[in-house]
Write a protein that holds these residues in place. Structure first.
Motif, mmCIF file in Angstrom:
data_model
loop_
_atom_site.group_PDB
_atom_site.id
_atom_site.type_symbol
_atom_site.label_atom_id
_atom_site.label_comp_id
_atom_site.label_asym_id
_atom_site.label_seq_id
_atom_site.Cartn_x
_atom_site.Cartn_y
_atom_site.Cartn_z
ATOM 1 N N UNK A 120 0.871 -1.191 -0.063
ATOM 2 C CA UNK A 120 0.019 0.003 0.126
ATOM 3 C C UNK A 120 0.759 1.382 -0.054
ATOM 4 N N UNK A 121 2.042 1.246 0.416
ATOM 5 C CA UNK A 121 2.818 2.458 0.315
ATOM 6 C C UNK A 121 3.746 2.668 -0.801
ATOM 7 N N UNK A 122 3.334 1.953 -2.025
ATOM 8 C CA UNK A 122 4.269 1.883 -3.134
ATOM 9 C C UNK A 122 3.303 2.970 -4.010
ATOM 10 N N UNK A 123 4.009 4.012 -4.842
ATOM 11 C CA UNK A 123 3.362 4.872 -5.588
ATOM 12 C C UNK A 123 3.703 4.147 -6.899
ATOM 13 N N UNK A 124 2.745 4.044 -7.605
ATOM 14 C CA UNK A 124 2.874 3.641 -9.466
ATOM 15 C C UNK A 124 2.440 4.721 -10.169
ATOM 16 N N UNK A 125 3.570 4.842 -11.270
ATOM 17 C CA UNK A 125 3.410 5.845 -12.136
ATOM 18 C C UNK A 125 3.534 5.157 -13.505
ATOM 19 N N UNK A 126 2.532 5.586 -14.367
ATOM 20 C CA UNK A 126 2.607 5.137 -15.774
ATOM 21 C C UNK A 126 3.116 6.136 -16.768
ATOM 22 N N UNK A 127 4.070 5.552 -17.637
ATOM 23 C CA UNK A 127 4.251 6.360 -18.925
ATOM 24 C C UNK A 127 3.865 5.720 -20.155
ATOM 25 N N UNK A 128 2.667 6.235 -20.542
ATOM 26 C CA UNK A 128 1.836 5.498 -21.661
ATOM 27 C C UNK A 128 2.334 6.249 -22.802
ATOM 28 N N UNK A 129 2.892 5.235 -23.748
ATOM 29 C CA UNK A 129 3.106 5.844 -25.195
ATOM 30 C C UNK A 129 3.041 4.749 -26.383
ATOM 31 N N UNK A 130 3.002 5.319 -27.396
ATOM 32 C CA UNK A 130 2.946 4.666 -28.793
ATOM 33 C C UNK A 130 4.070 3.313 -28.734
ATOM 34 N N UNK A 131 3.829 2.334 -29.427
ATOM 35 C CA UNK A 131 4.627 1.110 -29.582
ATOM 36 C C UNK A 131 6.081 1.608 -29.798
ATOM 37 N N UNK A 132 6.261 2.451 -30.804
ATOM 38 C CA UNK A 132 7.613 2.790 -31.138
ATOM 39 C C UNK A 132 8.197 3.592 -30.002
ATOM 40 N N UNK A 133 7.481 3.984 -29.064
ATOM 41 C CA UNK A 133 8.116 4.997 -28.234
ATOM 42 C C UNK A 133 8.418 4.329 -26.848
ATOM 43 N N UNK A 134 7.885 3.250 -26.300
ATOM 44 C CA UNK A 134 7.928 2.708 -25.335
ATOM 45 C C UNK A 134 9.129 2.443 -24.604
ATOM 46 N N UNK A 135 10.100 1.680 -25.518
ATOM 47 C CA UNK A 135 11.407 1.374 -25.184
ATOM 48 C C UNK A 135 12.416 2.633 -24.861
ATOM 49 N N UNK A 136 11.994 3.805 -25.300
ATOM 50 C CA UNK A 136 12.709 5.016 -25.267
ATOM 51 C C UNK A 136 12.824 5.502 -23.805
ATOM 52 N N UNK A 137 11.796 4.995 -23.025
ATOM 53 C CA UNK A 137 11.754 5.243 -21.538
ATOM 54 C C UNK A 137 12.399 4.224 -20.657
ATOM 55 N N UNK A 138 13.048 3.467 -21.302
ATOM 56 C CA UNK A 138 13.479 2.302 -20.238
ATOM 57 C C UNK A 138 14.758 2.653 -19.434
ATOM 58 N N UNK A 139 15.390 3.694 -19.843
ATOM 59 C CA UNK A 139 16.347 4.256 -18.711
ATOM 60 C C UNK A 139 15.734 4.580 -17.572
ATOM 61 N N UNK A 140 14.577 5.314 -17.706
ATOM 62 C CA UNK A 140 14.063 5.927 -16.528
ATOM 63 C C UNK A 140 12.977 4.985 -15.805
ATOM 64 N N UNK A 141 12.531 3.936 -16.484
ATOM 65 C CA UNK A 141 11.416 3.236 -15.873
ATOM 66 C C UNK A 141 12.060 1.984 -15.384
ATOM 67 N N UNK A 142 11.237 1.287 -14.223
ATOM 68 C CA UNK A 142 11.722 0.213 -13.795
ATOM 69 C C UNK A 142 11.671 -1.047 -14.911
ATOM 70 N N UNK A 143 10.629 -0.795 -15.848
ATOM 71 C CA UNK A 143 10.372 -1.934 -16.906
ATOM 72 C C UNK A 143 9.586 -1.447 -17.795
ATOM 73 N N UNK A 144 9.526 -1.901 -18.883
ATOM 74 C CA UNK A 144 8.581 -1.473 -20.173
ATOM 75 C C UNK A 144 7.651 -2.618 -20.321
ATOM 76 N N UNK A 145 6.630 -2.261 -20.968
ATOM 77 C CA UNK A 145 5.729 -3.483 -21.272
ATOM 78 C C UNK A 145 5.316 -3.004 -22.805
ATOM 79 N N UNK A 146 5.648 -4.152 -23.825
ATOM 80 C CA UNK A 146 5.609 -3.694 -25.105
ATOM 81 C C UNK A 146 5.121 -5.357 -25.707
ATOM 82 N N UNK A 147 4.256 -5.117 -26.777
ATOM 83 C CA UNK A 147 3.850 -6.219 -27.470
ATOM 84 C C UNK A 147 4.454 -6.295 -29.010
ATOM 85 N N UNK A 148 4.801 -7.432 -29.656
ATOM 86 C CA UNK A 148 5.314 -7.721 -30.818
ATOM 87 C C UNK A 148 4.945 -8.861 -31.258
ATOM 88 N N UNK A 149 4.853 -8.937 -32.683
ATOM 89 C CA UNK A 149 4.348 -10.157 -33.482
ATOM 90 C C UNK A 149 5.460 -10.788 -33.898
#
Length: 325
Positions: A120-149
């Motif tokens: 309960x004491x954890x703050x969760x922040x989302x960086x929502x972006x397009x598929x092509x941009x999500x991994x650009x935030x990986x240096x700041x985020x704990x992890x990135x979620x992305x889908x590929x075919x």
């Protein structure tokens, strides 16, 4: 030389050399950031950036190497802090996720709610972006979620979470709604299509599927957000092609059709920077999204102490059924 100076240096590089944006990124004042940059350059004995007047024009050759090492130092400092917090059993902190809009809107809410109940004491922040941009935030985020075919995401340790397919949403009076079977690619190509913005890329799985059938899709509109795709379907602008997770009870006014089987299945991945020490609440989130993963194995792989041998990811429907059981 201080960690603050290194953090400011990396922020400048990641903000396209825009001092104002860099200051906002690290919650500093522009004069304070500029002062720390000058102090760092004075200590090193050379300039890290090529300047034009008061503006930074480019990264100097020596600056490229310094920024590279600064990133490594900051990453290891973050790892030490995470490791220490885990050892202390500390249950508070901040979880920063870089993710697509579909994951943020349709998959993550119950997962984050469960993590918040556990921590309960954890703050969760989302960086929502397009598929092509999500991994650009990986240096700041704990992890990135992305889908590929088909392809495995690059940039870190890629952990397969679950599989999913795309579906078609059409108005009930749409010609495709009268078919007794999933439309073929040729039948789908005869109508305007509304899909995710990545669908227009020549290397997208959608474009490859149509090219393999010798037909071209009529991609009339694109959007990052599945809700926008639905909005334009309801406006009569075409057939919507979107992730099956994005379809729910609120779409009863539309017909849900299976997409042509040639459009490949997708996998949702978690991408974690190599060597990253994750906090317990981040591991909890991953395990809740992919219960087939063993937390201990996950930690060993992410920390580089074990090779990756991930179990086959379940289908979204199986995961949804397991979570509701």
């Amino acid at each position: 030389m201080t960690l603050t100076q290194l953090r400011y240096l990396v922020a400048i590089a990641d903000s396209g050399l825009n001092i104002t944006q860099a200051a906002e990124r690290v919650h500093a004042t522009q004069p304070g950031l500029s002062k720390q940059l000058k102090a760092l350059e004075d200590e090193l004995g050379f300039q890290l950036f090529v300047r034009r007047g008061r503006s930074l024009e480019s990264v100097a050759p020596a600056g490229v190497r310094v920024i590279e090492h600064a990133r490594k130092v900051l990453a290891e400092v973050a790892n030490i802090r995470s490791y220490a917090a885990n050892e202390r059993g500390e249950l508070s902190g901040r979880l920063l996720l870089a993710t697509t809009h579909t994951q943020a809107r349709y998959v993550l809410p119950p997962v984050i709610a469960a993590v918040k109940r556990e921590f309960p004491q954890v703050n969760v922040d989302l960086l929502a972006a397009g598929d092509a941009e999500v991994l650009n935030w990986l240096d700041q985020a704990d992890l990135a979620l992305i889908s590929t075919a088909g392809s495995v995401p690059q940039g870190g340790v890629a952990v397969p979470l679950y599989r999913w397919r795309r579906v078609l949403l059409v108005q009930r009076e749409h010609p495709l709604a009268r078919l007794a079977h999933a439309p073929t690619l040729a039948e789908l190509a005869a109508h305007p299509l509304i899909s995710y913005e990545s669908s227009t890329r020549a290397d997208s799985s959608l474009q490859r599927a149509f090219a393999g059938a010798g037909v071209a899709p009529q991609v009339g509109m694109t959007a990052r957000d599945a809700n926008l795709i639905k909005t334009y379907v309801r406006a009569g602008l075409g057939a919507g092609l979107l992730a099956e997770m994005a379809v729910d009870a609120s779409d009863e006014d539309l017909r849900i059709l299976q997409a042509p089987p040639e459009i490949p299945e997708c996998v949702t991945w978690a991408v974690v920077p190599r060597g990253r020490v994750l906090r317990e609440y981040a591991l909890s989130l991953l395990h809740r999204m992919a219960p087939q993963l063993d937390r201990r194995d996950l930690r060993r792989v992410l920390e580089g102490n074990q090779g990756a041998a991930w179990p086959a990811p379940p289908h979204w429907g199986e995961l949804l059924h397991a979570n509701s059981a």
